[in-house]
Design an enzyme around this catalytic site. Structure first.
Site, mmCIF file in Angstrom:
data_model
loop_
_atom_site.group_PDB
_atom_site.id
_atom_site.type_symbol
_atom_site.label_atom_id
_atom_site.label_comp_id
_atom_site.label_asym_id
_atom_site.label_seq_id
_atom_site.Cartn_x
_atom_site.Cartn_y
_atom_site.Cartn_z
ATOM 1 N N ASP A 172 8.386 14.280 -2.946
ATOM 2 C CA ASP A 172 8.521 12.928 -2.431
ATOM 3 C C ASP A 172 9.976 12.758 -1.972
ATOM 4 O OD1 ASP A 172 8.004 10.084 -2.084
ATOM 5 O OD2 ASP A 172 9.157 9.822 -3.924
ATOM 6 N N ASP A 174 11.689 9.184 -0.964
ATOM 7 C CA ASP A 174 12.329 7.948 -1.410
ATOM 8 C C ASP A 174 12.293 7.823 -2.929
ATOM 9 O OD1 ASP A 174 11.869 5.602 1.271
ATOM 10 O OD2 ASP A 174 11.880 7.780 1.360
#
Length: 386
Positions: A172, A174
């Site tokens: 991922d 953010d």
């Protein structure tokens, strides 16, 4: 009996430390406490464990032999002999923490087959307990989380055969690789930062459907000026340990991918300017006349798509899922975290911490390297060679 703790001393991390040799059961039966720097137990080599304690006079241990010199950290990338590994990552390791872990293992009806010290740096001691027993993974994992909270450390359970470097790692972006939610940063500029951040936070906690929340936030951002992207990208803060982890993975020959519900513009910026990443999958921004249209471009990279993309990449590379890991922090990462050999939640939201196979709360991303069976010397070698 304290006499052995006043035997010849050595100095580790600027503290007087004694090296003691004793049966592992004696650690469980000890009392008092003291900072602990290492613990090694390899019954195929010696029947007694070796541990290093700060000589502060508070620990009471009987049946010990003092050693004149501290033992070196074992080369730990090989030699996993047990079906389970339980890794203690502590910002301040103590004898009491180790005693708690040993008691926990015994209460689960399991046995300790070996103990390795993977790190004994200041503010980071990492001990790997190789465990044999019929453990129910999910039940034991949740019990580990509860124990970790009580003793102030991270405690990570994994299958013994997953203690090896991966061949493909999905990340991922953010709040995982960067310490920000990009969509919230865009919203701040348009004066709706709190409104959008509240939606983002609810989605990451798993309280809102990601696709619907994403569309709602994009509509709120209609009119955002395209020229601002180039100003925001260089200011995005990198998460502690992200660069070290990605550099080490590259040194191991592992392919890495960003799988983000954020935006390709920023993911490609990170790839070209900040982090050694091989592949990027994220959402496209749609502009017209230099401003965001507020519409979304399908397919949206949500939790299900992250998992599907990671699985597709593994298939294209001819890799079994046992050589794949995923790293994330939010609810939309849960599907990919449950896909491969390891699903590591880094500083996760509460829901994710409860559901992710593995979780690290107190250290940076590079702490994941210890879950691959690497010790500090091996990690330094990887980073020096890139």
């Amino acid at each position: 009996m304290r006499g052995q703790l006043r035997m010849p001393r050595t100095f580790i991390m600027d503290a007087p430390t004694v090296s003691l040799q004793l049966p592992l059961e004696q650690v469980t039966r000890s009392s008092g406490d003291a900072p602990l720097h290492y613990l090694e137990f390899h019954p195929q080599l010696a029947e007694r464990a070796v541990l290093g304690l700060t000589d502060d006079g508070n620990a009471q241990i009987t049946d010990t032999h003092a050693l004149a010199e501290p033992v070196p950290v074992q080369p730990a990338a090989s030699g996993v002999v047990a079906p389970w590994c339980l890794t203690l990552l502590s910002p301040r390791a103590t004898l009491a923490q180790v005693r708690s872990v040993l008691s926990f293992i015994a209460a689960a009806g399991a046995s300790v087959e070996a103990v390795d010290t993977l790190s004994r740096r200041r503010a980071c001691t990492v001990l790997r307990f190789q465990v044999d027993g019929q453990l129910e993974f999910d039940k034991t994992r949740r019990a580990c989380l509860e124990l970790a909270e009580r003793i102030g450390a991270d405690l990570v359970l994994q299958a013994g055969d997953s203690q090896r470097p991966p061949s493909l790692a999905g990340f991922d972006m953010d709040s995982t690789l960067i310490d920000a939610e990009v969509i919230d940063e865009l919203a701040k500029i348009t004066g709706i930062g709190e409104q959008v951040a509240a939606i983002t936070e609810a989605a990451m906690r798993g309280e809102l459907d990601f696709r619907q929340s994403f569309k709602k936030r994009m509509r709120l951002l209609k009119g955002f000026p395209e020229r601002e992207l180039a100003r925001i990208a260089p200011q995005l803060p990198i998460k502690p340990g992200a660069e070290r982890l990605l550099r080490a993975l590259r040194g191991l020959g592992c392919k890495t991918a960003i799988l983000s519900g954020g935006f390709t513009y920023f993911a490609h910026y990170l790839q070209s300017e900040r982090l050694p990443v091989d592949i990027v999958h994220a959402n496209e921004l749609e502009f017209a006349d230099g401003a965001l249209t507020g519409e979304v471009i399908e397919p949206i990279v949500d939790g299900a798509r992250k998992r599907a993309l990671l699985e597709e990449m593994a298939t294209e590379m001819g890799l079994p899922l046992s050589r794949v890991i995923a790293v994330g922090d939010g609810a939309n990462d849960i599907p990919m975290l449950s896909l491969g050999a390891l699903g590591i939640a880094i500083h996760p939201k509460p829901k994710v911490r409860q559901e992710a196979p593995q979780s690290i709360d107190r250290f940076g991303l590079d702490a994941a390297l210890y879950l691959f069976g690497l010790n500090d010397g091996q990690i330094a070698g990887l980073l020096d060679s890139d």
